[in-house]
Design a protein around this motif. Sequence first.
Motif, PDB file in Angstrom:
ATOM      1  N   LEU A  89      42.421  71.793  32.184  1.00 48.74           N
ATOM      2  CA  LEU A  89      43.339  72.143  33.270  1.00 48.74           C
ATOM      3  C   LEU A  89      42.944  73.458  33.931  1.00 48.74           C
ATOM      4  O   LEU A  89      43.073  73.611  35.148  1.00 48.74           O
ATOM      5  CB  LEU A  89      44.771  72.231  32.730  1.00 48.74           C
ATOM      6  CG  LEU A  89      45.328  70.958  32.080  1.00 48.74           C
ATOM      7  CD1 LEU A  89      46.752  71.200  31.591  1.00 48.74           C
ATOM      8  CD2 LEU A  89      45.294  69.790  33.068  1.00 48.74           C
ATOM      9  N   VAL A  90      42.463  74.401  33.131  1.00 46.51           N
ATOM     10  CA  VAL A  90      42.036  75.690  33.677  1.00 46.51           C
ATOM     11  C   VAL A  90      40.845  75.493  34.612  1.00 46.51           C
ATOM     12  O   VAL A  90      40.796  76.046  35.721  1.00 46.51           O
ATOM     13  CB  VAL A  90      41.669  76.664  32.540  1.00 46.51           C
ATOM     14  CG1 VAL A  90      41.044  77.939  33.106  1.00 46.51           C
ATOM     15  CG2 VAL A  90      42.890  77.004  31.707  1.00 46.51           C
ATOM     16  N   VAL A  91      39.869  74.711  34.160  1.00 43.65           N
ATOM     17  CA  VAL A  91      38.674  74.481  34.972  1.00 43.65           C
ATOM     18  C   VAL A  91      39.018  73.701  36.242  1.00 43.65           C
ATOM     19  O   VAL A  91      38.508  74.004  37.330  1.00 43.65           O
ATOM     20  CB  VAL A  91      37.603  73.735  34.146  1.00 43.65           C
ATOM     21  CG1 VAL A  91      36.433  73.307  35.034  1.00 43.65           C
ATOM     22  CG2 VAL A  91      37.090  74.631  33.019  1.00 43.65           C
ATOM     23  N   ILE A  92      39.904  72.707  36.123  1.00 47.62           N
ATOM     24  CA  ILE A  92      40.335  71.950  37.299  1.00 47.62           C
ATOM     25  C   ILE A  92      40.945  72.899  38.329  1.00 47.62           C
ATOM     26  O   ILE A  92      40.641  72.831  39.521  1.00 47.62           O
ATOM     27  CB  ILE A  92      41.350  70.866  36.897  1.00 47.62           C
ATOM     28  CG1 ILE A  92      40.656  69.761  36.103  1.00 47.62           C
ATOM     29  CG2 ILE A  92      42.031  70.275  38.129  1.00 47.62           C
ATOM     30  CD1 ILE A  92      41.607  68.784  35.451  1.00 47.62           C
ATOM     31  N   LYS A  93      41.825  73.779  37.870  1.00 44.91           N
ATOM     32  CA  LYS A  93      42.477  74.727  38.778  1.00 44.91           C
ATOM     33  C   LYS A  93      41.464  75.651  39.430  1.00 44.91           C
ATOM     34  O   LYS A  93      41.562  75.964  40.626  1.00 44.91           O
ATOM     35  CB  LYS A  93      43.522  75.552  38.031  1.00 44.91           C
ATOM     36  CG  LYS A  93      44.323  76.498  38.937  1.00 44.91           C
ATOM     37  CD  LYS A  93      45.380  77.256  38.162  1.00 44.91           C
ATOM     38  CE  LYS A  93      46.253  78.094  39.102  1.00 44.91           C
ATOM     39  NZ  LYS A  93      45.468  79.039  39.916  1.00 44.91           N
ATOM     40  N   ASP A  94      40.468  76.103  38.665  1.00 41.83           N
ATOM     41  CA  ASP A  94      39.453  76.992  39.230  1.00 41.83           C
ATOM     42  C   ASP A  94      38.674  76.291  40.339  1.00 41.83           C
ATOM     43  O   ASP A  94      38.350  76.891  41.368  1.00 41.83           O
ATOM     44  CB  ASP A  94      38.495  77.475  38.140  1.00 41.83           C
ATOM     45  CG  ASP A  94      39.080  78.595  37.303  1.00 41.83           C
ATOM     46  OD1 ASP A  94      40.077  79.199  37.738  1.00 41.83           O
ATOM     47  OD2 ASP A  94      38.551  78.867  36.210  1.00 41.83           O
ATOM     48  N   PHE A  95      38.352  75.010  40.142  1.00 46.43           N
ATOM     49  CA  PHE A  95      37.643  74.269  41.190  1.00 46.43           C
ATOM     50  C   PHE A  95      38.525  74.069  42.417  1.00 46.43           C
ATOM     51  O   PHE A  95      38.044  74.117  43.551  1.00 46.43           O
ATOM     52  CB  PHE A  95      37.155  72.922  40.655  1.00 46.43           C
ATOM     53  CG  PHE A  95      35.781  72.965  40.048  1.00 46.43           C
ATOM     54  CD1 PHE A  95      34.647  72.821  40.844  1.00 46.43           C
ATOM     55  CD2 PHE A  95      35.605  73.166  38.690  1.00 46.43           C
ATOM     56  CE1 PHE A  95      33.380  72.861  40.301  1.00 46.43           C
ATOM     57  CE2 PHE A  95      34.338  73.209  38.127  1.00 46.43           C
ATOM     58  CZ  PHE A  95      33.220  73.062  38.934  1.00 46.43           C
ATOM     59  N   ILE A  96      39.809  73.831  42.192  1.00 49.42           N
ATOM     60  CA  ILE A  96      40.719  73.653  43.318  1.00 49.42           C
ATOM     61  C   ILE A  96      40.858  74.970  44.092  1.00 49.42           C
ATOM     62  O   ILE A  96      40.853  74.986  45.326  1.00 49.42           O
ATOM     63  CB  ILE A  96      42.095  73.179  42.824  1.00 49.42           C
ATOM     64  CG1 ILE A  96      41.990  71.761  42.260  1.00 49.42           C
ATOM     65  CG2 ILE A  96      43.125  73.213  43.951  1.00 49.42           C
ATOM     66  CD1 ILE A  96      43.254  71.272  41.586  1.00 49.42           C
ATOM     67  N   ASP A  97      40.967  76.085  43.363  1.00 56.48           N
ATOM     68  CA  ASP A  97      41.180  77.388  44.002  1.00 56.48           C
ATOM     69  C   ASP A  97      39.944  77.894  44.735  1.00 56.48           C
ATOM     70  O   ASP A  97      40.064  78.548  45.776  1.00 56.48           O
ATOM     71  CB  ASP A  97      41.603  78.420  42.949  1.00 56.48           C
ATOM     72  CG  ASP A  97      42.995  78.165  42.401  1.00 56.48           C
ATOM     73  OD1 ASP A  97      43.731  77.369  43.020  1.00 56.48           O
ATOM     74  OD2 ASP A  97      43.333  78.747  41.353  1.00 56.48           O
ATOM     75  N   ASP A  98      38.754  77.627  44.178  1.00 51.75           N
ATOM     76  CA  ASP A  98      37.531  78.179  44.776  1.00 51.75           C
ATOM     77  C   ASP A  98      36.373  77.223  44.513  1.00 51.75           C
ATOM     78  O   ASP A  98      35.474  77.505  43.727  1.00 51.75           O
ATOM     79  CB  ASP A  98      37.246  79.559  44.176  1.00 51.75           C
ATOM     80  CG  ASP A  98      36.224  80.349  44.996  1.00 51.75           C
ATOM     81  OD1 ASP A  98      35.556  79.735  45.853  1.00 51.75           O
ATOM     82  OD2 ASP A  98      36.107  81.567  44.777  1.00 51.75           O
ATOM     83  N   GLU A  99      36.401  76.091  45.201  1.00 53.62           N
ATOM     84  CA  GLU A  99      35.392  75.059  44.969  1.00 53.62           C
ATOM     85  C   GLU A  99      33.964  75.528  45.242  1.00 53.62           C
ATOM     86  O   GLU A  99      33.073  75.286  44.415  1.00 53.62           O
ATOM     87  CB  GLU A  99      35.715  73.826  45.806  1.00 53.62           C
ATOM     88  CG  GLU A  99      34.736  72.683  45.609  1.00 53.62           C
ATOM     89  CD  GLU A  99      35.093  71.474  46.444  1.00 53.62           C
ATOM     90  OE1 GLU A  99      34.224  70.988  47.203  1.00 53.62           O
ATOM     91  OE2 GLU A  99      36.252  71.013  46.335  1.00 53.62           O
ATOM     92  N   PRO A 100      33.682  76.215  46.367  1.00 49.53           N
ATOM     93  CA  PRO A 100      32.297  76.631  46.620  1.00 49.53           C
ATOM     94  C   PRO A 100      31.731  77.508  45.505  1.00 49.53           C
ATOM     95  O   PRO A 100      30.590  77.316  45.073  1.00 49.53           O
ATOM     96  CB  PRO A 100      32.390  77.400  47.942  1.00 49.53           C
ATOM     97  CG  PRO A 100      33.609  76.853  48.606  1.00 49.53           C
ATOM     98  CD  PRO A 100      34.569  76.573  47.500  1.00 49.53           C
ATOM     99  N   ARG A 101      32.525  78.470  45.044  1.00 52.18           N
ATOM    100  CA  ARG A 101      32.026  79.370  44.007  1.00 52.18           C
ATOM    101  C   ARG A 101      31.800  78.621  42.695  1.00 52.18           C
ATOM    102  O   ARG A 101      30.801  78.846  42.014  1.00 52.18           O
ATOM    103  CB  ARG A 101      33.009  80.511  43.786  1.00 52.18           C
ATOM    104  CG  ARG A 101      32.564  81.483  42.701  1.00 52.18           C
ATOM    105  CD  ARG A 101      33.503  82.653  42.563  1.00 52.18           C
ATOM    106  NE  ARG A 101      33.071  83.572  41.529  1.00 52.18           N
ATOM    107  CZ  ARG A 101      33.710  84.673  41.211  1.00 52.18           C
ATOM    108  NH1 ARG A 101      34.809  85.007  41.843  1.00 52.18           N
ATOM    109  NH2 ARG A 101      33.258  85.468  40.259  1.00 52.18           N
ATOM    110  N   MET A 102      32.700  77.717  42.340  1.00 54.11           N
ATOM    111  CA  MET A 102      32.543  76.987  41.092  1.00 54.11           C
ATOM    112  C   MET A 102      31.341  76.046  41.149  1.00 54.11           C
ATOM    113  O   MET A 102      30.637  75.856  40.151  1.00 54.11           O
ATOM    114  CB  MET A 102      33.816  76.212  40.777  1.00 54.11           C
ATOM    115  CG  MET A 102      35.027  77.091  40.479  1.00 54.11           C
ATOM    116  SD  MET A 102      34.746  78.243  39.101  1.00 54.11           S
ATOM    117  CE  MET A 102      34.533  77.112  37.734  1.00 54.11           C
ATOM    118  N   LEU A 103      31.082  75.468  42.300  1.00 52.97           N
ATOM    119  CA  LEU A 103      29.884  74.633  42.437  1.00 52.97           C
ATOM    120  C   LEU A 103      28.625  75.486  42.319  1.00 52.97           C
ATOM    121  O   LEU A 103      27.603  75.029  41.774  1.00 52.97           O
ATOM    122  CB  LEU A 103      29.911  73.897  43.777  1.00 52.97           C
ATOM    123  CG  LEU A 103      30.943  72.763  43.896  1.00 52.97           C
ATOM    124  CD1 LEU A 103      30.958  72.201  45.314  1.00 52.97           C
ATOM    125  CD2 LEU A 103      30.646  71.655  42.883  1.00 52.97           C
TER     126      LEU A 103
END
Length: 267
Positions: A89-103
């Motif tokens: 859930l933490v990782v999902i939220k991080d991708f939702i909040d800042d997808e470009p940076r997480m990619l």
Amino acid sequence: MLRSPAWTRDELVLACALVVKNGWRELRADDQAAQELSDLLRSLPLHDGAAHKLPEYRSIGSVSRKTTDLATNHPKYAGKRTKGGSLDLVVIKDFIDDEPRMLQNAKALEDGISSGELIRISEQPDEIAEDGTTAREGRLLARWALSRERDPKLRRRKIAHARRRGVPLQCAVCAFDFGQTYGALGESFVEVHHLLPLHISGPCETKLEDLAFLCSNCHRMCHRSYRGATWRTPADVRAEIDKARTAVRQSEQPAPPAPNGQEASAS
């Protein structure tokens, strides 16, 4: 019977990146991307060689199931959700909040693994990142970044370059000079910090201008996980110092005088 260890943040970042690229949909076991991720995860320096002990460890099937966990636990998923885990859930939220940076994080991890650089990095007991397991960059990237900064050859080159130019070996944030403070004991001692984090730069040849001199305290502040940020430039830390000093000055100012007659009416 031995069970596969729980997924680390770094592994989840790589898996979730595939889910995002797939339109937040799971990857089936016959998907080529699932096969490639399985091979990649089994090569990671994690879990004390579990890949050699457990045939099912990060198999194509387990990768597919994990992508299902990540896809079905997206807040906008309308179907039945699988269980997953709290870190999912933490990782999902991080991708939702800042997808470009997480990619970018995922790409840096992939590049580091493929080049072999990241696989050779071992855990260090005094890593700067206070909580590398929960930092958005992940523990492996944090460890890799610290290892690069501790490269003695790189540090010697940076110091020699500064000496030739007559540049003092002082902190780029607070101007602390180890030699001036500790004398011979601190002579030529200083730490270095990469100005560009690995999640952005990926594997690359470090140039001397990519490095900054820092004292130990400011170096820790550059790496500290705080309010969603896990990497700061010296300018960022200097701004935090200025902000803190301004707050102190304002708190030390005397209170404005009370309006005429206020004390009398209060008595």
